[in-house]
Design a protein around this motif. Structure first.
Motif, PDB file in Angstrom:
ATOM      1  N   PHE A  27      17.054  17.474  -2.952  1.00 26.35           N
ATOM      2  CA  PHE A  27      17.469  17.319  -1.562  1.00 26.35           C
ATOM      3  C   PHE A  27      17.929  18.643  -0.949  1.00 26.35           C
ATOM      4  N   ASP A  30      17.662  18.894   2.816  1.00 25.53           N
ATOM      5  CA  ASP A  30      18.589  18.019   3.540  1.00 25.53           C
ATOM      6  C   ASP A  30      20.022  18.518   3.396  1.00 25.53           C
ATOM      7  N   LEU A  31      20.342  19.012   2.206  1.00 29.78           N
ATOM      8  CA  LEU A  31      21.709  19.488   1.997  1.00 29.78           C
ATOM      9  C   LEU A  31      22.018  20.667   2.914  1.00 29.78           C
ATOM     10  N   LYS A  33      20.807  21.073   5.804  1.00 31.98           N
ATOM     11  CA  LYS A  33      21.026  20.517   7.143  1.00 31.98           C
ATOM     12  C   LYS A  33      22.428  19.943   7.252  1.00 31.98           C
ATOM     13  N   VAL A  34      22.863  19.270   6.201  1.00 35.05           N
ATOM     14  CA  VAL A  34      24.214  18.687   6.236  1.00 35.05           C
ATOM     15  C   VAL A  34      25.244  19.795   6.350  1.00 35.05           C
ATOM     16  N   ALA A  37      25.756  20.852   9.751  1.00 31.71           N
ATOM     17  CA  ALA A  37      26.213  19.857  10.732  1.00 31.71           C
ATOM     18  C   ALA A  37      27.634  20.168  11.199  1.00 31.71           C
ATOM     19  N   ASP A  39      30.211  18.337  11.521  1.00 28.98           N
ATOM     20  CA  ASP A  39      31.357  17.747  10.830  1.00 28.98           C
ATOM     21  C   ASP A  39      31.514  18.263   9.412  1.00 28.98           C
ATOM     22  N   PHE A  40      30.835  19.321   9.071  1.00 28.71           N
ATOM     23  CA  PHE A  40      30.961  19.844   7.705  1.00 28.71           C
ATOM     24  C   PHE A  40      32.158  20.791   7.650  1.00 28.71           C
ATOM     25  N   ASP A  43      37.127  18.823   3.558  1.00 29.54           N
ATOM     26  CA  ASP A  43      36.775  18.204   2.287  1.00 29.54           C
ATOM     27  C   ASP A  43      35.280  17.904   2.157  1.00 29.54           C
ATOM     28  N   ALA A  44      34.488  18.345   3.121  1.00 25.44           N
ATOM     29  CA  ALA A  44      33.107  17.874   3.161  1.00 25.44           C
ATOM     30  C   ALA A  44      32.334  18.195   1.886  1.00 25.44           C
ATOM     31  N   GLN A  46      33.460  18.526  -1.117  1.00 29.04           N
ATOM     32  CA  GLN A  46      33.911  17.614  -2.167  1.00 29.04           C
ATOM     33  C   GLN A  46      33.273  16.229  -1.977  1.00 29.04           C
ATOM     34  N   ILE A  47      33.212  15.799  -0.730  1.00 30.33           N
ATOM     35  CA  ILE A  47      32.606  14.496  -0.432  1.00 30.33           C
ATOM     36  C   ILE A  47      31.150  14.483  -0.867  1.00 30.33           C
ATOM     37  N   LEU A  48      30.476  15.556  -0.526  1.00 29.03           N
ATOM     38  CA  LEU A  48      29.050  15.648  -0.816  1.00 29.03           C
ATOM     39  C   LEU A  48      28.804  15.568  -2.317  1.00 29.03           C
ATOM     40  N   ALA A  51      29.667  12.173  -3.643  1.00 23.18           N
ATOM     41  CA  ALA A  51      28.679  11.174  -3.224  1.00 23.18           C
ATOM     42  C   ALA A  51      27.413  11.287  -4.058  1.00 23.18           C
ATOM     43  N   LEU A  52      26.982  12.512  -4.281  1.00 22.15           N
ATOM     44  CA  LEU A  52      25.746  12.677  -5.038  1.00 22.15           C
ATOM     45  C   LEU A  52      25.902  12.157  -6.455  1.00 22.15           C
TER      46      LEU A  52
ATOM     47  N   VAL B 403      37.554  12.071  -0.027  1.00 20.81           N
ATOM     48  CA  VAL B 403      37.245  11.365  -1.266  1.00 20.81           C
ATOM     49  C   VAL B 403      38.453  10.550  -1.716  1.00 20.81           C
ATOM     50  N   LEU B 436      22.047  12.622   9.307  1.00 18.16           N
ATOM     51  CA  LEU B 436      22.239  13.587   8.234  1.00 18.16           C
ATOM     52  C   LEU B 436      23.502  14.392   8.513  1.00 18.16           C
ATOM     53  N   ALA B 445      29.017   6.910   0.642  1.00 17.46           N
ATOM     54  CA  ALA B 445      29.653   6.975  -0.671  1.00 17.46           C
ATOM     55  C   ALA B 445      30.746   5.921  -0.782  1.00 17.46           C
TER      56      ALA B 445
END
Lengths: 79, 1165
Positions: A27, A30-31, A33-34, A37, A39-40, A43-44, A46-48, A51-52, B403, B436, B445
């Motif tokens: 990805f 796509d990553l 692109k994120v 974004a 809103d990155f 903590d983004a 860490q979230i990413l 989530a992965l 998180v 995205l 998540a």
């Protein structure tokens, strides 16, 4: 020489790292692109990552072991 | 006299600056004797002097408190002074330090702020000093008691309630109180609290006097708020439980405690959380009421603001956890530990209001099913909960942006499952619309975590299931929470990025797994109201299907994944496999041809030796999933190599097995291969014979000894395997001839010999091998392979003499110049190296069957069940009504394009309305069909002419004799139209020609006939690429289509009449039943026949007709007997048994008993 059997924890850690590596590879576009974004922030990242790697829950400990300890599929024509 | 003390190092300085009042700096002097100190502190009406004395004393105490300073004889001076200031008789009324107290009192009278501030400053320091030595504790206690005398209490109260701007008075007073409450282990804490009207005066307000300014609060100049909180925490520490409870019940104080917490300095936040944790949360002696008073929704919400705490010093102390983590730990404990009085015991998926033990009479349950339970549908829009504090708190969290917050919510959900449905019902604003962005990913998540939460045991908190199932809406809200609706999920699956469909897929995987678990819980044998639970399970599946995207969308999503994305491919194939396993009816409706995917996956695995072995292992997982799907879906073409592929899927799969290194688990793949080989008669179906393992082991052996040789025989082997599979009878016969020949030669009786037909196929094709390109290499490789294969065949129990004969014939084609091979003959005593010989071959065969049949893994662990129970039977054989009326179709179609009309099912829904009971709907549908036909005709749609023709003929048929006004069109006509539509969409369909020639035959269709049935069934000798048995034969694909169409067609007694009406070649139903006797038919197709029978039993009078007109009971018994003859599969036999019972239960039993002259109705059914 058979290597010592790895503990479930080691396997899980290795699998998680493999999973993340695969995911970031698949990805990558796509990553990026994120990351770009609006809103990155904070903590983004860490979230990413979290989530992965959630996806590892889809694999049972046996499946994880099978994948992590896989031996290479040999190509006979190369011998 | 030190100038540096001109500013008191307390809060006074800060506030002075703030309110811009210029204070005169106090003066001070060094103290050298006790006498000097007495004079300095003696009461004076001159405030300047009083202040000078107090300031000098303060400097003196500061020095004593400084451990690094050289105190000289200061301790003695102080001791002497304290002796002097001690009352003569130590009773309640007498006062310590009378001069200072009097000064304070006088300052109060003349409103001198500076002195009012200076007194508590020195008292706080003095108490602090006195508490350090045992000797001085009695004096300190005396001072504390003096402070609690009425006069001093009033002074304290007055200080505490000074103007908000006068923090320089308030702060020292709070510091002094802190020293008092903690003095000598809280010796005076109780009386201090008793005097709370004064001692806690304005505490809540003082907690609100915060530090103002850009920079963080200075550690040495704490704000009034900081002092107030530290005082409060010390009070908590030293008060007895009862008093503590009362303190915590002071609502204003408790509320002020956390109101500004996110602006507090880090050390204060840490202390606050730590103290609250140990003094409140985990204090067993403290009443729950007090805890819940503190930990209300607003306190929790304010503490949750600490997740975004910003005042932490960068690069702070390393071993300290960040505030966000400390707060997280606190909140998790507070919200999930029942001892903290926030979490209340809920009853799982049963909402607060309902009584699970309400008795409902069995008769009522039987009549009305779930409708008898009044609360069953009540909780779709609102779920009352016991955990209202948590329910109010949760919406304030932002799980998508952190998180930890997501973790907090899911850990709360885990201990209070009632909150899941409630949470999503009250938080509808946040949607799952794909984008995205970090927020979407965070939300995905969070939802994933929610879906993976386990179902509560027994759905409730009890030790067993309740009488009645939980409300379906709540169960489904836990499996697919509300934001995961069909629209959002479909759009996510179809999103053009790769990552969004991947996330959606993973969520769906865990959701289906959870659904499976929930269904199993509904089917638990311990339920007393089995029918109601079964109905609830069905409803659950229906609800799930309404929220989940259709299987077609999942297939499309899988199709669009780039080849290299194996992680994604694995997840998507797993999703499809789960659909087949958990929702077979839905999955089978999609008509998914798995072959191309399987071939692609096989091709990738067998050609690309990936750099990373883990990638290959992951690829194998995908393959396993696809194989499982292939096992479930009818019409998998194992022996036809598709375009661009050199080998058939079967051989490719074999190649994967052979190329895999030792240790890679291929058990599932081997089982499938063996199952197909036995089914196709490549190898004997004998319990003692290891089946395909002989070939596999020989290939693996060659692969390891001569890796370059094995590469050269695949093409030859594929040719032999496909030939043998396509015309098995030919090779079985050839084998018989060979056996006869061997028998004649040796004089042995070889009649019972077991032999693999594939061996003769190898022999037959050998002469042609040399003629091909690279022929010599192939022949050379075969020279090594064939002896090995035959040797292993002997080890497997095949006849040596027979194989020797075959081998001799082979050697003539095997470049055996010096006759070495012929001389050596078939090697003896070869052992299986790579495959364990199954000890009981029967188990193997059975297992492999189970792996490929729809009942995978479910039946073989249980003893054989001859009869399937009602629910299981319904689940296996019930097919939802394909022509169910959806009146909204009349409106929906109008805005769609031609492609959408045909491909997305709008046209099908429209056609289905022709069976509606209401004439007006039928007529409107007819008009719409005609309009749609015209629209398609004018469009660019590729098959527009045929579709137009189909629709026009359908319309003409409906209009003829005004049929449409009087009655619904017969089911077969309408079902045919919908199924013909799917054929016309796909010109590659083997029925394409048939349907087209049917359409060109005439403008209308006969209403009393079943279109195209004769033509399809009459193809008695199947023609096509393979022989009669080949499943790749289009004949079976056509039969599959026909059966699906007939099942949809059979809905009413009138439809059934068409099925049993006499016809030239016999009634249609009779011919369908005869189909099942075809030994080449696969289980999925045989099951379709049973589904048709099952459908007929659901029609009024259906079972009676089946019994009296078609002898269905005998037919079922014959089929059952056929199952038990060796080729038995427990599931099919159970299905037949169950079906027989259903026929009896649904027929007119009296009539059937008479008809059969008592033969039926006794022990026979």
């Amino acid at each position: 020489m058979a290597p010592a059997k790895k503990s479930d924890q080691e396997i899980s850690a290795e699998f998680t790292s493999y999973y993340l590596q695969r995911a970031t590879q698949e990805f990558a576009e796509d990553l990026d692109k994120v990351r770009a974004a609006d809103d990155f922030k904070n903590d983004a990242l860490q979230i990413l990552v979290s989530a992965l790697q959630q996806g590892t829950a889809l694999f049972s400990p046996e499946e994880q072991r099978r994948i992590v300890t896989a031996a290479p599929l040999e190509d006979p024509s190369k011998k | 006299m030190g100038k540096r003390f001109s500013h008191a190092p307390d809060g006074a300085g800060a506030s002075r600056k703030r309110i811009k009042i210029v204070h005169e700096a106090p003066t001070s002097e060094d103290i050298h004797a006790s006498r000097q100190l007495q004079q300095l502190l003696a009461f004076s009406q001159d405030p300047v002097r009083a202040r000078h004395g107090l300031q000098s004393f303060k400097v003196f105490l500061d020095d004593l408190l400084n451990p690094e300073s050289d105190h000289v004889d200061r301790p003695r001076i102080l001791r002497d002074y304290l002796q002097f200031a001690r009352p003569a008789d130590d009773d309640e009324a007498s006062a310590y330090l009378p001069d200072i107290m009097q000064t304070w009192s006088y300052a109060g009278q003349i409103n001198n702020d500076n002195v009012m501030s200076a007194v508590p400053i020195v008292l706080a320091l003095l108490l602090k000093l006195l508490s350090q030595s045992l000797e001085t504790v009695p004096i300190g206690l005396g001072i504390c008691r003096t402070l609690l005398q009425k006069r001093q209490q009033e002074l304290i109260a007055r200080n505490l309630s000074a103007d908000k701007g006068k923090a320089f008075i308030i702060s020292p007073t709070l510091r002094m109180l802190k020293e008092v409450v903690s003095f000598d282990g809280g010796a005076v804490a109780r009386p201090l609290f008793r005097a709370r009207a004064n001692t806690l005066k304005s505490l809540a307000r003082n907690m609100g006097i915060v530090h103002i300014g850009e920079e963080a609060e200075d550690l040495k100049r704490p704000s009034a708020r900081t002092n107030a909180i530290l005082f409060f925490l010390d009070a908590l520490k030293f008060l007895q439980p009862e008093a503590k409870k009362e303190l915590l019940c002071q609502r204003d104080i408790v509320s002020a405690l956390t109101r500004d917490v996110k602006q507090d300095p880090p050390y204060l936040v840490r202390t606050l959380l730590q103290e609250l944790r140990s003094r409140v949360l985990l204090d067993d002696k403290l009443a729950r009421e007090a805890k819940s008073n503190l930990l209300n929704a607003s306190t929790l919400t304010r503490l949750s603001a600490l997740y975004q705490y910003r005042l932490e010093a960068r690069g702070g102390v390393d071993d300290e956890a960040p505030i966000a983590d400390v707060a997280h730990d606190f909140l998790v404990t507070a919200c999930t530990n029942p001892a903290c009085a926030v979490l209340r015991q809920d009853s799982g998926f049963y909402p607060r209001e309902i009584d699970t033990n309400t008795a409902i009479s069995p008769a009522e349950l039987d009549d009305l099913g779930l409708e008898a339970i009044v609360w069953m549908n009540k909780f779709k829009n609102e779920v009352p909960v016991r955990n209202y504090t948590l329910s109010n708190f949760l919406p304030n969290l932002r799980p998508w942006s952190s998180v930890k917050q997501s973790e907090l919510i899911t850990s709360i959900f885990k201990v209070a499952p009632e909150l899941v449905a409630n949470y999503f019902l009250t938080n509808k604003s946040f949607t799952f619309e794909p984008k995205l962005s970090a927020t979407w990913i965070g939300y995905a998540a969070f939802l994933f975590n929610t879906v993976t939460l386990p179902l509560p045991n027994f759905f409730c908190r009890g030790a067993a299931f309740s009488e009645l199932p939980p409300p379906t809406s709540i169960v489904i809200d836990n499996i697919l929470p509300l934001p995961l609706n069909q629209k959002a999920l479909s759009r996510s699956l179809a999103n053009k990025s790769n990552m969004i469909p991947f996330f959606a897929t993973r969520i769906l995987v865990v959701a289906i797994e959870k659904l499976d678990h929930a269904i199993k819980m509904h089917q638990d044998p311990s339920h007393s109201n089995k029918t109601v639970w079964a109905e609830a399970a069905r409803r659950l599946v229906d609800e799930f299907c309404q929220r989940s995207p259709g299987i077609q969308e999942m297939i499309n999503s899988y199709r669009s994944i780039p080849d290299g994305d194996i992680l994604h491919r694995e997840a998507a194939s797993r999703l499809l496999r789960l659909c087949y396993e958990v929702l077979p009816q839905v999955a089978l409706m999609a008509k998914f041809d798995v072959s191309p995917f399987l071939e692609k996956a096989l091709g990738r695995l067998s050609t690309q030796a990936s750099d990373d072995p883990r990638d290959s292992a992951l690829g194998l997982k995908e393959l396993e999933n696809l194989l499982a799907i292939a096992g479930y879906s009818p019409g998998m073409r194992w022996f036809v190599a598709s375009e661009g592929m050199l080998l058939s899927p079967f051989t490719l799969l074999l190649k994967v097995c052979v190329d895999a290194p030792r240790g890679v688990s291929l058990e599932a793949i081997r089982e499938i291969l063996n199952f197909i080989a036995v089914e196709q008669q490549l190898v004997p179906a004998n319990e003692k014979h290891p089946g395909l393992l002989v070939l596999l082991d020989a290939l693996q052996s060659l692969r390891h000894s001569k890796p370059e040789a094995v590469v050269n025989i695949w093409s030859f082997l594929d040719n032999c395997l496909t030939r043998c599979a396509n015309t098995p009878v030919k090779y079985v016969e050839k084998m018989q001839e060979a056996i006869q020949e061997a028998s004649d030669l040796t004089g042995q009786d070889l009649s019972g010999t077991i032999a693999s037909p594939i061996t003769v196929a190898l022999l037959e094709q050998l002469p042609f091998a040399a003629a091909k390109e690279n022929g010599t290499v192939t022949v050379k490789a075969l020279g090594i392979f064939l002896p090995k294969f035959l040797g292993l065949s002997v080890s497997a129990g095949e006849n040596r003499a027979l194989l020797e004969l075959i081998f001799t014939k082979m050697t003539t084609h095997l470049a055996d110049n010096k006759g070495k091979l012929a001389k050596a003959g078939v090697p003896k005593g070869l052992e299986f190296e790579y495959n364990k010989r199954p000890t009981a071959a029967g188990t193997k065969a059975k297992q492999s069957k189970a792996a490929a049949s729809a009942a995978a893994g479910k039946e073989d662990s249980q003893p054989k069940q001859p009869v399937m129970d009602v629910e299981a039977l319904e689940e296996t054989l019930h097919v939802p009504d394909g022509l169910e009326a959806d009146n909204s179709a009349l409106v929906k179609w109008a805005t769609k394009t031609a492609d959408e009309l045909v491909d997305d099912g709008y046209l099908t829904s429209l056609i289905a309305l022709l069976v509606s009971e209401h004439a007006s709907i039928r007529k409107e549908a007819l008009v719409s069909i005609l309009k749609a036909a015209a629209k398609i005709k004018q469009s660019e749609y590729e098959e527009k002419d045929q579709i137009w023709l189909l629709l026009s003929e359908l319309a003409e048929t409906a209009r003829e004799n005004n049929t449409i006004n009087d009655t619904p069109l017969p089911g077969p006509i309408v079902a045919f139209a919908t199924h013909a539509l799917t054929v016309l969409r796909d010109p590659l369909s083997s029925l394409y020609g048939k349907v087209n020639s049917f359409l060109t035959r005439g403008p209308t269709w006969a209403l009393d006939r079943l279109p195209l049935v004769d033509e399809t069934l009459s193809e008695e000798t199947p023609t096509g690429s393979g022989g009669p048995s080949s499943r790749d034969n289009p004949y079976y694909a056509q039969i599959n289509w026909l059966l699906s169409y007939l099942i949809d067609a059979l809905r009413t007694p009138q439809d059934l009449e068409l099925f049993h009406r006499k016809r030239a070649r016999g009634p249609v139903l009779e011919r369908i039943l005869a189909l099942a006797a075809n030994p080449y038919m696969w289980l999925p197709l045989r099951s379709q026949v049973l589904r048709l029978v099952y459908r007929a039993t659901g029609i009024e009078g259906g079972s009676t007709t089946l019994t009296t007109r078609f002898g269905i009971v005998s037919w079922l018994e014959a089929r059952h007997a056929g199952c038990e003859d060796g080729d038995g599969d427990g599931k099919e036999a159970a299905m037949l048994g169950g079906l027989k019972r259903r026929v009896w239960e649904t027929c007119d039993q009296e009539r059937v008993r008479v008809w059969s002259r008592g033969g039926l109705g006794g022990g026979r059914v």
